[in-house]
Design an enzyme around this catalytic site. Structure first.
Site, PDB file in Angstrom:
ATOM      1  CG  ASP A   1      -2.539  -8.139   0.975  1.00  0.00           C
ATOM      2  OD1 ASP A   1      -1.816  -8.672   2.057  1.00  0.00           O
ATOM      3  OD2 ASP A   1      -3.650  -7.552   1.065  1.00  0.00           O
TER       4      ASP A   1
ATOM      5  CG  HIS B   1      -6.447  -5.259   1.691  1.00  0.00           C
ATOM      6  ND1 HIS B   1      -5.717  -5.981   2.868  1.00  0.00           N
ATOM      7  CD2 HIS B   1      -7.576  -4.984   2.329  1.00  0.00           C
ATOM      8  CE1 HIS B   1      -6.501  -6.058   3.845  1.00  0.00           C
ATOM      9  NE2 HIS B   1      -7.508  -5.340   3.624  1.00  0.00           N
TER      10      HIS B   1
ATOM     11  CG  ASP C   1      -4.675  -9.728   3.663  1.00  0.00           C
ATOM     12  OD1 ASP C   1      -4.392 -10.453   2.715  1.00  0.00           O
ATOM     13  OD2 ASP C   1      -4.359  -8.557   4.011  1.00  0.00           O
TER      14      ASP C   1
ATOM     15  CG  HIS D   1      -2.020  -1.058   1.195  1.00  0.00           C
ATOM     16  ND1 HIS D   1      -3.011  -1.032   0.251  1.00  0.00           N
ATOM     17  CD2 HIS D   1      -2.409  -2.031   2.267  1.00  0.00           C
ATOM     18  CE1 HIS D   1      -3.599  -2.217   0.629  1.00  0.00           C
ATOM     19  NE2 HIS D   1      -3.273  -2.725   1.777  1.00  0.00           N
TER      20      HIS D   1
END
Ligand code: Q9C
Ligand code: ZN
Length: 400
Positions: A183, A185, A276, A143
């Site tokens: 991931d 996200h 995740d 991120h």
């Protein structure tokens, strides 16, 4: 006398360093991105005898000149100084200016070690000193934007390593890098850093929920295909909802990622390996099993002569991440065949997303232009979960 080394034995790098546990919330508040994550992974690998079968490496701090390949000087300066004494009274206030970020006295060192570790193992895999590697690092990276910490990430570890190979080690012959970001996200930072760059094919598969899932907005949409010379070299697979699991991910592997990887023919694969999307993760709401991760990884080993670097990103259920990394380590070691099975069909929405992505990218990747056979489509999908106003999950049957 020692037995001679089996020449077929895979040389798998395994990097872990306790110093990355010193990045923690300033007052001991609980937080999903905490030091126990990497400790749990390491303890699990140790209990299974994995380190003895790998080349174990300790972390090294990244050099500023390599970090500067993707981050601004002001961002580097902030991360370098944030743990110093002069910042003691300002750390909380500074962290609060960012989205989902904390800092303490251990943050600077951990951030430099995480980035340096990925650079280190990537160089060794690119050189051929290692066949593949796993970097168990934190804080995570995908991120982080060039001028901003975000979403538990300080430096973009994988992006720094990719740029390092391309720009600082041209003699290693790494000209095309596939980054697979699994991931849960969207990897917004990595996407932005390589958006116009055809030397890096960025593939991210993530919960999108029509733009409402973190990091939210349009960045993770399948319309984001790259720009200029990088057009076609950015691929987003945005889930419409949670609950996606092995069957959904493997359908995307078979019908999007693997055909593209085959045509692109990368020299190395860097995996932004968040866990995740694993079953029982408290943030992701998806359900990949360790067996699912092991198949996803196994299918990638057919490219780039097996040169694969897995880097930890997110993943917040300690048991899930430990078991998932263990399954992946066994795949890289290639010691025994995988066992498991996938019980369900992909969601109807999975086939819809696959078709949207293929349609958007088919001008760049002819392998995606052929229509999917009718027998794999909607007839084959299972109903999608839909959440009502009270948070209850229902299942939506199409067109009765
Ligand atoms: N409503 C990684 O997995 N969630 N980062 C904030 C605010 C932040 C996840 C929710 C999630 C960041 C590396
Ligand atoms: Zn994540």
């Amino acid at each position: 006398m020692e037995a001679p080394e089996d020449p077929r034995r895979r040389r798998v790098g395994l990097l872990y360093d306790e110093r990355m546990c010193r990045h923690a919330t300033p007052d001991g508040e609980s937080h999903p991105e905490n030091p126990e994550r990497i400790r749990a992974i390491w303890l699990k690998l140790e209990s299974e005898g994995i380190p003895q079968r790998c080349v174990v490496l300790r972390a090294k701090e990244a050099e500023d000149k390599y970090i500067a390949l993707v981050h601004t000087q002001s961002h580097i300066k902030l991360i370098r100084n944030i743990s110093s004494k002069e910042f003691d009274s300002q750390r909380l206030r500074i962290a609060s200016k960012f989205n989902s970020i904390y800092f303490n006295k251990g943050s600077s060192e951990a951030a430099y070690l995480a980035a340096g570790s990925v650079v280190e193992v990537s160089e060794k895999v690119a050189k051929g000193d290692l066949d593949s590697a796993i970097a168990i690092v934190r804080p995570p990276g995908h991120h982080a934007e060039s001028d901003e910490a975000m979403g538990f990430c300080l430096f973009n570890n994988v992006a720094i390593a990719a740029n390092f190979l391309l720009n600082e080690r041209p003699e290693l012959g790494i000209r095309k890098i596939l980054i697979v970001d699994w991931d849960v996200h969207h990897g917004n930072g990595t996407q932005n850093m390589f958006y116009k760059d055809p030397r890096v094919l960025f593939f991210s598969i993530h919960r999108f929920d029509f733009g409402s899932f973190y990091p939210a907005g349009d960045g993770g949409s399948y319309c984001m295909v790259g720009e200029g010379a990088g057009a076609g070299y950015n691929i987003n697979v945005p889930w419409e909802h949670g609950q996606c699991g092995d069957a959904d991910y493997l359908a995307v592997w078979d019908h999007v990622l693997l055909p593209v990887a085959e045509s692109y023919n990368p020299d190395i694969i860097l995996i932004s390996a968040g866990f995740d999307a694993a079953v029982r993760d408290p943030l992701g709401g998806c359900c990949i099993t360790p067996y699912g991760y092991s198949l996803m990884l196994k299918k990638l080993m057919g490219f780039a002569q097996g040169k694969i670097v897995m880097t930890l990103e997110g993943g917040y259920n300690l048991n899930s991440i430990a078991n998932s990394v263990l399954a992946c380590a066994k795949v890289l070691l290639e010691e025994k065949p995988l066992v498991g099975s996938i019980e369900v069909q992909p969601f109807e929405s999975t086939w819809r997303v696959i078709q949207e992505v293929r349609h958007e990218l088919k001008t760049f990747w002819p392998a995606l232009a052929v229509e999917l056979p009718q027998n794999v489509l909607a007839s084959n999908g299972r109903p999608c979960p839909v959440e009502d106003a009270h948070g209850w999950l229902w299942f939506k049957f199409a067109d009765f």
